[in-house]
Design an enzyme around this catalytic site. Structure first.
Site, PDB file in Angstrom:
ATOM      1  N   TYR A   1       5.953  30.454 -10.120  1.00 22.41           N
ATOM      2  CA  TYR A   1       6.715  30.729 -11.345  1.00 22.41           C
ATOM      3  C   TYR A   1       7.057  32.179 -11.480  1.00 22.41           C
ATOM      4  CZ  TYR A   1       7.926  30.937 -16.432  1.00 22.41           C
ATOM      5  OH  TYR A   1       8.460  31.316 -17.571  1.00 22.41           O
TER       6      TYR A   1
ATOM      7  N   LYS B   1      10.438  34.255 -11.387  1.00 22.96           N
ATOM      8  CA  LYS B   1      11.119  34.849 -12.421  1.00 22.96           C
ATOM      9  C   LYS B   1      11.344  36.522 -12.016  1.00 22.96           C
ATOM     10  CE  LYS B   1      11.544  31.970 -16.000  1.00 22.96           C
ATOM     11  NZ  LYS B   1      13.026  31.872 -16.251  1.00 22.96           N
TER      12      LYS B   1
END
Length: 297
Positions: A162, A166
């Site tokens: 993740y 990002k």
């Protein structure tokens, strides 16, 4: 400040922060395309209800909205979403890249499929949707793109995939902002913290409403906003800038490994952090600092 006559696409707008963005933009008189595939937190399953429920809520309040269920991580899905928005409302002025997933990780046992799933939705999805919308954003007199990153870009042992995606969003946004400066499209990024299904079940987030984040997103999407290439953290009523910069560093000719070791504290000192506006500005400053070594005794 309102969005009368503007059309906005919000991806991942069926729940959470995306839903809040869509509701606020519609409240401020924008036409809103509510995109949501209806997946669960980890990106599995399909459900048309979330997007259609948000549209029904907007219409019931007197607003203008349409639902879309395309998969923005594919070029075909992104093109379908953009074409539908243009057919429905005549153009696109605002793109909010908000769609995302969150998978838990236990590195080094994290499967590469987790990384690919996060990259596909967060990074590839934002790339494909922005690429499809760009010609229409250029035609607007106030084209705006808002990307969605996260504090995960700073690193977390449970969010390797993740956080990687990002952080990639910030790099993508920087490149798009450079193109936007040429094409008249403002591109900025939000790093939100809010109490949604994506956040940890911690009471500390109870007062962190999505609406606080949406206010910042609405500003970045507005024609009055002249920022470009900026990342703003938002949550709990606080807004701050996140910036990638460079320390003043250490310069000398014929650098050795011992020189690096002896000066590592100076090299890592961020007290005089330089935040460039783009890559060209960075290289101008970098070369200027390197040239200082020629004046050293």
């Amino acid at each position: 400040m309102n969005f009368e006559g503007r059309t906005a696409i919000v991806s991942g707008a069926g729940r959470g922060i995306g839903r809040s963005h869509a509701l606020l933009l519609a409240e401020l008189h924008a036409h809103v395309v509510v995109n949501d595939l209806g997946v669960d937190r980890e990106g599995r399953g399909v459900d048309r209800v979330p997007a259609e429920s948000v549209v029904a809520e907007i219409v019931a309040a007197g607003g203008s909205a349409s639902a879309n269920h395309s998969d923005v991580s594919s070029a075909e899905g992104a093109a379908e979403l953009v074409e539908g928005a243009v057919q429905m409302f005549g153009g696109i002025d605002i793109l909010i890249n908000n769609a995302g997933v969150l998978t838990g990780h236990d590195f080094p046992f994290t499967p590469v499929d987790d990384l690919r799933r996060n990259l596909d939705v967060h990074l590839v999805g934002a790339f494909e949707l922005t690429r499809a919308a760009w010609p229409h954003l250029r035609m607007s007199d106030a084209g705006r793109v808002v990307m969605t990153s996260s504090s995960g870009l700073f690193g977390d042992l449970d969010l390797i995939a993740y956080g990687s995606a990002k952080a990639g969003v910030v790099g993508l946004a920087a490149g798009l902002a450079a193109v936007g400066a040429r094409d008249g499209v403002g591109v900025n990024t939000i790093a939100p913290i809010a109490n949604t299904r994506m956040s940890d079940p911690d009471p500390v987030f109870d007062s962190f409403t999505p609406r606080d984040v949406s206010a910042v997103v609405a500003y970045l999407a507005h024609s009055d906003c002249q920022l470009n290439g900026v990342t703003l953290a938002a949550g709990g009523g606080r807004v701050a800038r996140i910036a990638i910069g460079e320390s003043a560093g250490h310069v000398q000719q014929d650098l050795t490994i011992e020189d690096v070791a002896d000066n590592i504290d100076t090299i890592c000192d961020t007290g005089e952090l330089f935040v460039p506006n783009d890559m060209a500005g960075y290289f101008r400053a970098f070369l200027g600092r390197v040239s200082d070594r020629k004046r050293l005794p």
